[in-house]
Motif scaffolding. Structure first.
Motif, PDB file in Angstrom:
ATOM      1  N   GLN A   1       0.651  -1.207   0.028  1.00 13.07           N
ATOM      2  CA  GLN A   1       0.129  -0.006  -0.012  1.00 13.07           C
ATOM      3  C   GLN A   1       1.041   1.114   0.037  1.00 13.07           C
ATOM      4  OE1 GLN A   1      -2.659  -1.818   3.151  1.00 13.07           O
ATOM      5  NE2 GLN A   1      -4.057  -0.505   2.321  1.00 13.07           N
TER       6      GLN A   1
ATOM      7  N   HIS B   1       0.605  -9.545   4.542  1.00 14.25           N
ATOM      8  CA  HIS B   1      -0.311  -8.614   4.323  1.00 14.25           C
ATOM      9  C   HIS B   1      -1.135  -8.643   2.989  1.00 14.25           C
ATOM     10  CE1 HIS B   1      -2.187  -4.834   6.505  1.00 14.25           C
ATOM     11  NE2 HIS B   1      -2.951  -4.979   5.489  1.00 14.25           N
ATOM     12  N   PHE B   2      -1.711  -9.623   2.626  1.00 17.02           N
ATOM     13  CA  PHE B   2      -2.574  -9.665   1.237  1.00 17.02           C
ATOM     14  C   PHE B   2      -1.451  -9.801   0.014  1.00 17.02           C
ATOM     15  CE2 PHE B   2      -6.135  -6.829   3.333  1.00 17.02           C
ATOM     16  CZ  PHE B   2      -6.428  -7.802   3.916  1.00 17.02           C
TER      17      PHE B   2
ATOM     18  N   ASN C   1      -1.997 -11.388   8.074  1.00 19.03           N
ATOM     19  CA  ASN C   1      -2.934 -10.101   8.317  1.00 19.03           C
ATOM     20  C   ASN C   1      -4.155 -10.611   7.781  1.00 19.03           C
ATOM     21  OD1 ASN C   1      -3.814  -7.205   8.744  1.00 19.03           O
ATOM     22  ND2 ASN C   1      -4.302  -7.502   6.757  1.00 19.03           N
ATOM     23  N   GLU C   2      -5.416 -10.625   8.681  1.00 23.52           N
ATOM     24  CA  GLU C   2      -6.861 -10.774   8.324  1.00 23.52           C
ATOM     25  C   GLU C   2      -6.794 -12.064   7.284  1.00 23.52           C
ATOM     26  OE1 GLU C   2      -7.985  -7.320   6.840  1.00 23.52           O
ATOM     27  OE2 GLU C   2      -7.970  -6.274   8.730  1.00 23.52           O
TER      28      GLU C   2
ATOM     29  N   ASN D   1      -9.313  -9.468  11.750  1.00 26.93           N
ATOM     30  CA  ASN D   1     -10.240  -8.711  11.709  1.00 26.93           C
ATOM     31  C   ASN D   1     -11.549  -8.839  12.015  1.00 26.93           C
ATOM     32  OD1 ASN D   1     -12.680  -7.555  10.069  1.00 26.93           O
ATOM     33  ND2 ASN D   1     -11.232  -6.208   9.331  1.00 26.93           N
TER      34      ASN D   1
ATOM     35  N   ASN E   1      -8.190  -5.839  14.143  1.00 29.24           N
ATOM     36  CA  ASN E   1      -8.460  -4.898  13.230  1.00 29.24           C
ATOM     37  C   ASN E   1      -9.911  -4.636  13.315  1.00 29.24           C
ATOM     38  OD1 ASN E   1      -5.733  -5.287  12.884  1.00 29.24           O
ATOM     39  ND2 ASN E   1      -5.949  -5.800  10.485  1.00 29.24           N
TER      40      ASN E   1
ATOM     41  N   TYR F   1     -13.160  -2.177  11.942  1.00 25.80           N
ATOM     42  CA  TYR F   1     -13.580  -0.939  11.266  1.00 25.80           C
ATOM     43  C   TYR F   1     -15.086  -0.660  11.479  1.00 25.80           C
ATOM     44  CZ  TYR F   1      -9.139  -0.948   9.089  1.00 25.80           C
ATOM     45  OH  TYR F   1      -7.564  -0.550   8.988  1.00 25.80           O
TER      46      TYR F   1
ATOM     47  N   PHE G   1     -16.001   5.025   3.003  1.00 23.26           N
ATOM     48  CA  PHE G   1     -15.918   3.475   2.518  1.00 23.26           C
ATOM     49  C   PHE G   1     -17.623   3.130   2.235  1.00 23.26           C
ATOM     50  CE2 PHE G   1     -12.146   0.840   2.021  1.00 23.26           C
ATOM     51  CZ  PHE G   1     -12.722  -0.054   1.253  1.00 23.26           C
TER      52      PHE G   1
ATOM     53  N   GLU H   1      -5.295  -2.459  13.955  1.00 19.94           N
ATOM     54  CA  GLU H   1      -5.440  -1.517  12.967  1.00 19.94           C
ATOM     55  C   GLU H   1      -6.853  -0.823  13.534  1.00 19.94           C
ATOM     56  OE1 GLU H   1      -6.041  -2.496   8.722  1.00 19.94           O
ATOM     57  OE2 GLU H   1      -4.291  -3.718   9.052  1.00 19.94           O
TER      58      GLU H   1
ATOM     59  N   TRP I   1      -4.619   3.065  11.986  1.00 22.92           N
ATOM     60  CA  TRP I   1      -4.665   2.833  10.206  1.00 22.92           C
ATOM     61  C   TRP I   1      -5.039   3.982   9.738  1.00 22.92           C
ATOM     62  CZ3 TRP I   1      -2.225  -0.802   7.512  1.00 22.92           C
ATOM     63  CH2 TRP I   1      -2.470  -0.643   5.960  1.00 22.92           C
TER      64      TRP I   1
ATOM     65  N   GLU J   1      -5.495   1.862  -1.376  1.00 26.40           N
ATOM     66  CA  GLU J   1      -6.523   1.107  -0.854  1.00 26.40           C
ATOM     67  C   GLU J   1      -7.024  -0.209  -1.580  1.00 26.40           C
ATOM     68  OE1 GLU J   1      -7.232   0.663   2.275  1.00 26.40           O
ATOM     69  OE2 GLU J   1      -9.180  -0.519   1.881  1.00 26.40           O
ATOM     70  N   TRP J   2      -6.265  -1.140  -2.015  1.00 28.63           N
ATOM     71  CA  TRP J   2      -6.522  -2.329  -2.669  1.00 28.63           C
ATOM     72  C   TRP J   2      -7.462  -2.173  -3.812  1.00 28.63           C
ATOM     73  CZ3 TRP J   2      -2.755  -5.076  -0.871  1.00 28.63           C
ATOM     74  CH2 TRP J   2      -2.120  -4.996   0.315  1.00 28.63           C
TER      75      TRP J   2
ATOM     76  N   PHE K   1      -7.034   6.968   4.223  1.00 31.02           N
ATOM     77  CA  PHE K   1      -7.024   6.523   5.587  1.00 31.02           C
ATOM     78  C   PHE K   1      -6.004   7.244   6.541  1.00 31.02           C
ATOM     79  CE2 PHE K   1      -9.547   2.989   4.074  1.00 31.02           C
ATOM     80  CZ  PHE K   1     -10.218   2.589   5.264  1.00 31.02           C
TER      81      PHE K   1
HETATM   82  C1  BGC Z   1      -6.564  -4.087   6.047  1.00 32.01           C
HETATM   83  C2  BGC Z   1      -5.727  -2.729   5.391  1.00 32.01           C
HETATM   84  C3  BGC Z   1      -6.816  -1.712   4.811  1.00 32.01           C
HETATM   85  C4  BGC Z   1      -7.914  -1.419   5.863  1.00 32.01           C
HETATM   86  C5  BGC Z   1      -8.807  -0.218   5.426  1.00 32.01           C
HETATM   87  C6  BGC Z   1      -7.865  -3.434   6.821  1.00 32.01           C
HETATM   88  O1  BGC Z   1      -8.633  -4.789   6.618  1.00 32.01           O
HETATM   89  O2  BGC Z   1      -5.589  -4.720   6.543  1.00 32.01           O
HETATM   90  O3  BGC Z   1      -4.769  -3.112   4.472  1.00 32.01           O
HETATM   91  O4  BGC Z   1      -6.162  -0.887   4.164  1.00 32.01           O
HETATM   92  O5  BGC Z   1      -8.347  -2.384   6.129  1.00 32.01           O
HETATM   93  O6  BGC Z   1      -9.733  -0.955   4.498  1.00 32.01           O
END
Ligand code: BGC
Length: 675
Positions: free
Chosen positions: A56, A146-147, A190-191, A249, A311, A313, A341, A368, A406, A413-414, A422
Motif C-alpha cells: 500500500q 499482508h495480502f 493479516n486478516e 479483522n 483490526n 472497522y 467507504f 488497526e 490505520w 486502498e486495494w 485513511f
Molecule cells: C487492511 C488494510 C486496509 C484497511 C482499510 C484492513 O482490513 O488490513 O490493508 O487498508 O483494512 O480498509
C-alpha cells in the motif's frame, strides 16, 4: 388438534427465539452526545502506534496484486507513496506523532522475487529501516503476510494448495533469522478471513475467484500456515522472547430487523464464518473453515498466538439479500454516519470485538483502526470515540496493550485504489508531499498526554554517613540486592512507563562508564566540580524536557507516577512535591495542598509533612530560580516558590539509604519484593 393450535405454537416459538436472541445479543448504541470523550486513561506502558502495509505504500512492486490490478482493469498501484525510497523521511513523520510503535509488512515479492532467490539488497534495506526505527526508540512490529505475495507463489496456486505453505514458512524463517534478534513483535498473517473471502468468495482481491471449495482450502491452509509459522519461529534462536500473533479483522454482524429470524440467521451464520470459527480454532486447535461442516485438527494451532491483533472497522447489518459488491451502500442505522467507504462509523463495535476475542485469554492489541475520510472531518471524532471505547475497556479490566492507528498516511486502498484516504498524513500523489491532518495532530495529543515525562536523577552525591563506602563512589552506585540503587530506581521508573532518563552524575563521572538500563534511553551529564543539587540541574538545563520527574539518586520511592503526573497537570503548578505525613520526622508545612514552608535543618512546630523525594518540575522553574555555581535545589527553590508548590500527599513508604542501617532495611525490602 386444530390448525390454529399449531399456528399458535409456531408463532409463540418464533417469538420466544427472537426475544431470546434480542436480549442475549444486544446491539449496543451509545448516546455519544452525552459522553465526555476526553475522559480517557491509558496505562503508561500502553503501546501507541501507527500501521501500514508494504504493497500500500512502498511503490513499484511486482506481486499478485500488481498482476490483479492489470487483469481486472483496476487502478494501478504504481509508485503509491514511494516509501521504498522515502522511508527515512517517512519515519520522521512516524516520530513526529510521538508514537513508540510502528507496524509494517515485509514485501515477500521484493525479498524473494524468484523462488529460492533472495534479494540481499532488499533484506539489507529492511534491516536498515528497522535499525533506524530502533534508533528513534520506535518499536517495529513486522507483518509477514499482508495480502501480497510473489507472482511465482501465486502461479503455484498460492495458499489454495497445502504444499505451498512450505514456501511461506521458509520465507518467514529466513526473515526471522535475519531480523528476529532486533524485532520483538511479529504478526503472522493479516486478516486471513478477509484474504479468503475477498479473494475467493467476492472475487474483489486476487486471484478474483468465486468458489466455496477454494475458500475452504485457502482458509484451512492459512491457519495451517499460521500455526506452522508460529511454531517454527518460536523454535529459532530468539523465538522464545519474540511476541508472535495472528491479526484478525473483527466484523460485527447485526440483524437489520431485530424481529426477523431470517436476519438473525444470516447474522449468526456470517459471525460464525467470519469471526467465531477462526477464533475458536486458536483456542481448540480444531478449525472448521467457512463453508464447511467438518472441523479439522491443525497441528500446533492450539495456543499459537502470544497476543491477538484486532483490526476493527465497522458492523454490518444483515439480511438474506445483502449486497456483495461495494457499488451498493451497505445498510446502516438512521443515526449512524457513513464513512467514505460507505459503511457506518460504529465505535461501539470495537468494545464488542474486545469482548469477543477476550475468550482467548490473550493480551489484545488493536493492530488497526481508522477511517476512510477524504476531508478529515470525521476522523477526529472517529479517533475520540474509538480511544474512549478502548480506555473504558481497559478500565473494565480487559488486557488491551496497544493501539495502532490505520494508517500513518493515505495510501493505495486495494480494490478501491486511491479513492479511500485513511491517513493521519495527507499524501499528494503528484508531488509526494505529506501534510499532517488535524486528526493526526489530535492523535499526537492523545499520545503526548499519556506519555510519561523524562526522569532526571540526581545521582552524583557522595554520602558522608555511609563511611568509607561513599568517599569516592556516588551513593546511587552502591549495590543493594545485587545491583546499584540507581538500577532499582530506573527499574521502577521504567515500569511506570518512563523511557528517557537524564542522569546527573556529579564530578565523579567516570564511575558511571558503561552504565546502561534495558529499555531506557539514558543521557549522562557530568560536572567539572561539585555543584550541589541545584547547580547540577542548572548545569544540565539544555537537556531538560519542559516537564520532568525529579528523583534523588539515593532514594527508592515506588509511587504511582501516573497519578502524580496527572495531579501535577491538573493543578497547573510549576512544581509538585510528594509529601508524606506518616514519616518519623518532618521538614515542611503544607496547607490546602500547597507547601508553604520548608527547612532541611530546623524543625518547626507547624511542620506537618516530609518531602518524600519524587517531584514533577516544569523547566521554567530551573530557568527562573537557577544560576551558575554551586547551590542547593531544595534550599533555594522551595523557599522561593513557597505557597506555589503543589503538595501531593501520598503515604507510600520511601527508602533513603543515607546510613548503613537504612541500607540494610532497603535490601530486606527489595529481597522480599522479589520473592
Ligand atoms: C487492511 C488494510 C486496509 C484497511 C482499510 C484492513 O482490513 O488490513 O490493508 O487498508 O483494512 O480498509
Amino acid at each position: 388438534m386444530e390448525w390454529w393450535f399449531y399456528t399458535g405454537i409456531a408463532a409463540a416459538s418464533y417469538m420466544f427465539v427472537v426475544i431470546y436472541l434480542h436480549l442475549r445479543h444486544p446491539e449496543k448504541h451509545l448516546n455519544w452526545g452525552n459522553i465526555e470523550l476526553s475522559d480517557v486513561d491509558f496505562p503508561p506502558t500502553f503501546s501507541w502506534g501507527v500501521a501500514t502495509a508494504s504493497h500500500q505504500i512502498e511503490g513499484n512492486n511486482h506481486n499478485n496484486w500488481t498482476q490483479f490490478e492489470v487483469s481486472q482493469n483496476l487502478e494501478i498501484s504504481g509508485l503509491t507513496c514511494d516509501h521504498w525510497s522515502r522511508w527515512k523521511t517517512d519515519f520522521d513523520l512516524v516520530e513526529n506523532l510521538g508514537v513508540g510503535h510502528y507496524r509494517f509488512s515485509l514485501e515477500w515479492s521484493r525479498l524473494e522475487p524468484e523462488e529460492g532467490e533472495w534479494d540481499q539488497g532488499a533484506i539489507e534495506q529492511y534491516s536498515m529501516m528497522i535499525d533506524n526505527l530502533i534508533e528513534r526508540k520506535i518499536e517495529p512490529m513486522v507483518t509477514l503476510h499482508h495480502f501480497s505475495h510473489p507472482v511465482w507463489f501465486e502461479a503455484k496456486g498460492g495458499f489454495a494448495k497445502a504444499e505451498n505453505i512450505d514456501y511461506w514458512v521458509r520465507f518467514s524463517e529466513k526473515m526471522f533469522s535475519v531480523l528476529g534478534w532486533k524485532v520483538k513483535w511479529w504478526c503472522t498473517i493479516n486478516e486471513p478471513a478477509v484474504f479468503a473471502s475477498m479473494g475467493y468468495v467476492l472475487g474483489e482481491f486476487p486471484p478474483g475467484k468465486r468458489s466455496f471449495g477454494l475458500t475452504r482450502s485457502v482458509s484451512l491452509n492459512l491457519m495451517r500456515a499460521h500455526a506452522r509459522c508460529y511454531r517454527a519461529l518460536k523454535s529459532l534462536p530468539g523465538g522464545e522472547d519474540a511476541q508472535i500473533g495472528l491479526v484478525k479483522n473483527i466484523n460485527i454482524f447485526d440483524p437489520y430487523r431485530r424481529w426477523n429470524l431470517l436476519h438473525w440467521i444470516q447474522a449468526k451464520l456470517l459471525d460464525e464464518m467470519f469471526n467465531q470459527c477462526w477464533l475458536r480454532s486458536l483456542r481448540t486447535g480444531k478449525f472448521r473453515p467457512p463453508s464447511s461442516i467438518f472441523s479439522r485438527k491443525i497441528d500446533g494451532l492450539r495456543g499459537s498466538s502470544d497476543f491477538i491483533g484486532v483490526n476493527y472497522y465497522t458492523h454490518l447489518l444483515t439480511t438474506p439479500f445483502m449486497p456483495t459488491t461495494v457499488e451498493i451502500d451497505p445498510l446502516k442505522r438512521p443515526w449512524e454516519e457513513r464513512t467514505d467507504f460507505r459503511y457506518p462509523m460504529y465505535a461501539e463495535g470495537l468494545r464488542r470485538s474486545f469482548d469477543m476475542v477476550n475468550s482467548l485469554n490473550l493480551p489484545i492489541i488493536v493492530t488497526e483502526n481508522g477511517v476512510a475520510d477524504d476531508d478529515d472531518d470525521m476522523r477526529p471524532e472517529h479517533i475520540r470515540r474509538h480511544l474512549w471505547i478502548t480506555s473504558q475497556a481497559i478500565r473494565d479490566g480487559l488486557d488491551i496493550r496497544g493501539f495502532y492507528h490505520w494508517s500513518l498516511m493515505d495510501n493505495f486502498e486495494w480494490a478501491e485504489g486511491y479513492t479511500q484516504r485513511f491517513g493521519l498524513y495527507h499524501v499528494d500523489y503528484q508531488t509526494q508531499e505529506r501534510t499532517l491532518k488535524d486528526s493526526g495532530k489530535l492523535y499526537a495529543e492523545y499520545i503526548a498526554k499519556s506519555k510519561m515525562p523524562q526522569v532526571v536523577v540526581l545521582a552524583g552525591g557522595l554520602g558522608s554517613r555511609l563511611g568509607g563506602m561513599t568517599k569516592a563512589t556516588p551513593k546511587s552506585l552502591i549495590e543493594v540486592d545485587g545491583k546499584p540503587i540507581l538500577s532499582h530506581i530506573l527499574d521502577w521508573a521504567h515500569g511506570q512507563g518512563c523511557k528517557d532518563a537524564l542522569i546527573l552524575i556529579g564530578h565523579l563521572g567516570e564511575k558511571f562508564d558503561g552504565f546502561s538500563h534495558r529499555g531506557m534511553n539514558l543521557q549522562f551529564v557530568k560536572e567539572n566540580q561539585p555543584l550541589g543539587t541545584g547547580g547540577a540541574i542548572w548545569n544540565a538545563r539544555q537537556y531538560l524536557a519542559d516537564e520532568f520527574i525529579l528523583l534523588w539518586g539515593d532514594d527508592y520511592h515506588p509511587i504511582d507516577y501516573k497519578r502524580l503526573v496527572k495531579h501535577h497537570r491538573d493543578n497547573r503548578q510549576r512544581l509538585t512535591m510528594t509529601v508524606i505525613e506518616s514519616h518519623d520526622t518532618q521538614n515542611l508545612q503544607h496547607a490546602e495542598n500547597r507547601v508553604i514552608a520548608y527547612s532541611k535543618s530546623k524543625i518547626d512546630e507547624n511542620f506537618n509533612g516530609y518531602e518524600a523525594g519524587t517531584s514533577v518540575v516544569q523547566k521554567s522553574v530551573v530557568e527562573s530560580c537557577g544560576h551558575t555555581g554551586s547551590w542547593s535545589w531544595e534550599e533555594t527553590v522551595y523557599p522561593q516558590l513557597s505557597g506555589q508548590i503543589h503538595a501531593y500527599i501520598d503515604e507510600t513508604k520511601f527508602w533513603d539509604m543515607g546510613t548503613p542501617d537504612r541500607l540494610a532495611k532497603l535490601e530486606k525490602f527489595l529481597k522480599r519484593n522479589r520473592s
